[in-house]
Each structure stands twice: as C-alpha cells, then as structure tokens.
Design a protein around this motif. Sequence first.
Motif, PDB file in Angstrom:
ATOM      1  N   THR A 143       7.032 -26.286 -26.538  1.00  9.52           N
ATOM      2  CA  THR A 143       6.852 -24.750 -26.727  1.00  9.52           C
ATOM      3  C   THR A 143       6.741 -24.381 -28.292  1.00  9.52           C
ATOM      4  OG1 THR A 143       8.525 -24.502 -25.090  1.00  9.52           O
ATOM      5  CG2 THR A 143       8.284 -22.566 -26.493  1.00  9.52           C
ATOM      6  N   SER A 183      -2.334 -24.769 -26.288  1.00  9.36           N
ATOM      7  CA  SER A 183      -0.933 -23.953 -25.571  1.00  9.36           C
ATOM      8  C   SER A 183      -0.320 -23.247 -26.690  1.00  9.36           C
ATOM      9  CB  SER A 183      -0.303 -24.803 -24.498  1.00  9.36           C
ATOM     10  OG  SER A 183      -0.968 -25.054 -23.435  1.00  9.36           O
ATOM     11  N   ARG A 187      -0.115 -19.446 -27.768  1.00 13.11           N
ATOM     12  CA  ARG A 187       0.974 -18.783 -27.526  1.00 13.11           C
ATOM     13  C   ARG A 187       1.470 -17.963 -28.958  1.00 13.11           C
ATOM     14  NH1 ARG A 187       3.409 -23.350 -26.698  1.00 13.11           N
ATOM     15  NH2 ARG A 187       3.364 -22.993 -24.348  1.00 13.11           N
TER      16      ARG A 187
END
Length: 205
Positions: A143, A183, A187
């Motif tokens: 993340t 990613s 993000r």
Amino acid sequence: MPSYKLSYFKKQGRGELARLMFAAAGKEFEDERLEGETWLSFKPKTPYGQMPVLTVDGTMINQSGAISRYLAREFGLYGMTNIENTTCDIFLETINDVIQDMMKYYYAQDETKKAEAFKSVQDNTIPKFLKYITTILEGNGNTYLVGSEPTVADIAVFDILDRFIADPTTYPGLLNAYSAVQSLFERVKTVPNIKKYLDGRLSDG
C-alpha cells in the motif's frame, strides 16, 4: 497558524517535494518563484546562498532535506514511531543518492564520461532503486512505504518517479516491470489534494 513562504526557482527541482507536501496536507503557503535579478537580490539574504528556503513566521530554514523533514513533522507525514520516522529518512537519503548519480550524467562535460554515467543510471541506479521500493512495499502490504497512510517517503518517491516518467525518451517503459511501484505512483498521484495541485501545475505549463 504559522505563515509559510517557500522560495525557489521557477522549476520543480529541489523545491517540488515541499510544494507537494503542502498540497498533500492542504496547507496554504506563499510559493515564491525567483529567477534572474530577483534571485540575485534575494541570494545574500539566504542562510547559505542557495535555495530552496522555507520561511516560517520570519525564520528561514534552508537545505531541501531539512525542509522536507520539518514539513513532515509539522503536517503528520513522518510516520508514527521513531522507526517509521527513520524509514522515511532512509528513503529521503536514498533518493538523494539517486539524484547525485543523475547529476553525474546531466552535468558531465566530456561526452564519453556522460555516456558512461548515463549507462550507469540506466543499468544500475534506477533498477536498484525500483527493486528496493518493491521490496519495501511487499513487506508493508503493497500500500504505502511506511505505515498505512501516505508519508514524505511516498511523496518523495512519487516526485522523482514523476520526473523520470515525464522524460519517456530517456526512460522508456520505466515501471513496466514494477507493478507495485506503478500502483504506488498512481495511488499518490490520485490523493485528492495532490491531484488538485498536479492538475493546476499541468495547466500552468
């Protein structure tokens, strides 16, 4: 509320990370962009004869790394623990290493040395950096780089990758083999306040 003024040239360079951090935090600041005579007039007033300089309620803070860390602490973008703070520091230092390698290429006068420096950046510096980011992301759940919220580490990585991606002829297909890094880039890019800033930056040319 403190009064902030960021003084830097009319380019992204070493001032852009601070601008992105102000954007991420949704904080107002004076974005002073200097060149030519205005810079030469301001230079003797700076602590070390260089920019960026962040002025907070009249107090000048110089050195881009110190500015980034100050804003990270000020805006809650520095992680939650000493280990997380230090991990952010590691990324800032690693990015500085990447920039130093890039400078060897950009500022080399001898064409042979320039070509050698460019090959080293392409073959060694960038792959090593992207693999390192991938490893850290995988260890943190893919993340963010530090904790579960964006930090200065993520924004700094976005900043340097943004410059690479903006130069597709020099760095073609940069993230094709690094889906986790791609990613992360997307993000950070779509954080609402950062997206708003980037949209305005692009429209300003």
